[in-house]
Structure formats: C-alpha cells, structure tokens
Write a protein that holds these residues in place. Structure first.
Motif, PDB file in Angstrom:
ATOM      1  N   ASP A  95       0.832  -1.201   0.000  1.00  0.00           N
ATOM      2  CA  ASP A  95       0.000   0.000   0.000  1.00  0.00           C
ATOM      3  C   ASP A  95       0.873   1.261   0.000  1.00  0.00           C
ATOM      4  O   ASP A  95       0.594   2.228  -0.719  1.00  0.00           O
ATOM      5  N   LYS A  96       1.922   1.227   0.802  1.00  0.00           N
ATOM      6  CA  LYS A  96       2.843   2.361   0.862  1.00  0.00           C
ATOM      7  C   LYS A  96       3.507   2.581  -0.496  1.00  0.00           C
ATOM      8  O   LYS A  96       3.666   3.716  -0.954  1.00  0.00           O
ATOM      9  N   LYS A  97       3.871   1.483  -1.135  1.00  0.00           N
ATOM     10  CA  LYS A  97       4.500   1.559  -2.453  1.00  0.00           C
ATOM     11  C   LYS A  97       3.546   2.176  -3.471  1.00  0.00           C
ATOM     12  O   LYS A  97       3.948   3.007  -4.292  1.00  0.00           O
ATOM     13  N   LYS A  98       2.280   1.794  -3.412  1.00  0.00           N
ATOM     14  CA  LYS A  98       1.294   2.357  -4.343  1.00  0.00           C
ATOM     15  C   LYS A  98       1.123   3.857  -4.111  1.00  0.00           C
ATOM     16  O   LYS A  98       1.033   4.635  -5.068  1.00  0.00           O
ATOM     17  N   ASN A 104       4.900   9.966  -6.887  1.00  0.00           N
ATOM     18  CA  ASN A 104       5.972  10.083  -7.866  1.00  0.00           C
ATOM     19  C   ASN A 104       5.413  10.480  -9.229  1.00  0.00           C
ATOM     20  O   ASN A 104       5.993  11.319  -9.931  1.00  0.00           O
ATOM     21  N   LYS A 105       4.277   9.909  -9.583  1.00  0.00           N
ATOM     22  CA  LYS A 105       3.643  10.238 -10.868  1.00  0.00           C
ATOM     23  C   LYS A 105       3.227  11.706 -10.886  1.00  0.00           C
ATOM     24  O   LYS A 105       3.440  12.408 -11.883  1.00  0.00           O
ATOM     25  N   LYS A 106       2.668  12.179  -9.777  1.00  0.00           N
ATOM     26  CA  LYS A 106       2.278  13.591  -9.693  1.00  0.00           C
ATOM     27  C   LYS A 106       3.506  14.493  -9.785  1.00  0.00           C
ATOM     28  O   LYS A 106       3.495  15.520 -10.466  1.00  0.00           O
ATOM     29  N   LEU A 107       4.571  14.128  -9.087  1.00  0.00           N
ATOM     30  CA  LEU A 107       5.795  14.929  -9.121  1.00  0.00           C
ATOM     31  C   LEU A 107       6.414  14.937 -10.525  1.00  0.00           C
ATOM     32  O   LEU A 107       6.933  15.972 -10.966  1.00  0.00           O
ATOM     33  N   GLU A 108       6.343  13.822 -11.210  1.00  0.00           N
ATOM     34  CA  GLU A 108       6.856  13.769 -12.580  1.00  0.00           C
ATOM     35  C   GLU A 108       6.052  14.706 -13.481  1.00  0.00           C
ATOM     36  O   GLU A 108       6.612  15.407 -14.331  1.00  0.00           O
TER      37      GLU A 108
END
Length: 147
Positions: A95-98, A104-108
């Motif tokens: 869950d933490k990884k998700k 990370n996707k938002k930051l990218e």
C-alpha cells in the motif's frame, strides 16, 4: 562330541538375534515424516508373548510420538502465525509503495510542467536579449567619417 557345545552356543546366539532386532525396531513406530514403519507390523506378534512389557513400551512410545507430533503442530502454528504477520507487513508495504508511486507520478507531471515553463521563460529571455541588443544598436550614433 567336541562340536556340540560350540554348536549349541551358536544356535542360542542366532535365536536371540531376531528378538533383539525386533525389540529395537518397535521404538520407532512413526517416523518424523509421519509414516508408520513397516517393520513394526511384523514385530507386534513377537510382543504378544510378553503383554506387560509390550503395553508399557507401547504406551511410552505413543507418549513420545504424541510429544513429537505436538511439537510439530506447535511449530507449524508458529510458522503460520509468523507468515500471517509477514503477509500483513507485505500488504502495508505494498500500500505504501502504491501511494509513493502515485506521488511520484504527480511529481513527474509537475516536473514536466516546470520544464515546459522553463523552456518558455528561456525562449522569452532569449527574445528579450535580442530586443535589448537591437535597442543598444539603435541608440549608438552612426559615425560618419569626418575629415
């Protein structure tokens, strides 16, 4: 006549050998894998001649096997409990990884937007630099050749 006493002692020793082998094999009725030893089935008819010793030995052997099985069951329960704890930890980590992947996707996406804005600002900066150079060139008086 000389051969008779050694022959009798040899005969007695040979007769005692199978009884010794049978009594030692009955102490392992259940192997660690949980299967019944086939040699014990053959050893039981020899035990019928002495029922007191056989029942005591059998009772002790069953008690020992019961303890071994109980230890195996307890070990399996402990392993199961540990596996369940590890599964819970793995689920939490997943869950933490998700969540981290979503962040990370938002930051990218933000990084790409900033890079696009940076390129736009750099283009504007280059355009302003050109205009500045043009203004400086226009402000310089044209020098004519004076003789």
């Amino acid at each position: 006549m000389r051969l008779l006493p050694p022959f009798i002692s040899l005969l007695v020793a040979c007769a005692a050998l199978p009884a010794t082998c049978q009594s030692s094999s009955k102490s392992n009725l259940v192997s660690p894998g949980g299967t019944v030893s086939p040699s014990t089935a053959a050893a039981q008819p020899a035990e019928a001649s002495d029922p007191v010793v056989s029942s005591d030995a059998l009772s002790a052997d069953i008690s020992r096997q019961s303890k071994v099985i109980q230890n195996q069951i307890e070990t399996q329960r402990n392993i199961l409990k540990k596996n369940q704890e590890l599964m819970k930890e793995a689920k939490k980590l997943d869950d933490k990884k998700k969540k981290l992947a979503a962040k990370n996707k938002k930051l990218e996406a933000k990084n790409q937007a900033f890079n696009a804005e940076k390129k736009g600002v750099e283009a504007q900066n280059a355009d302003l630099a050109k205009k500045n150079e043009a203004l400086k060139a226009a402000e310089k008086p044209i020098e004519t050749a004076v003789k």
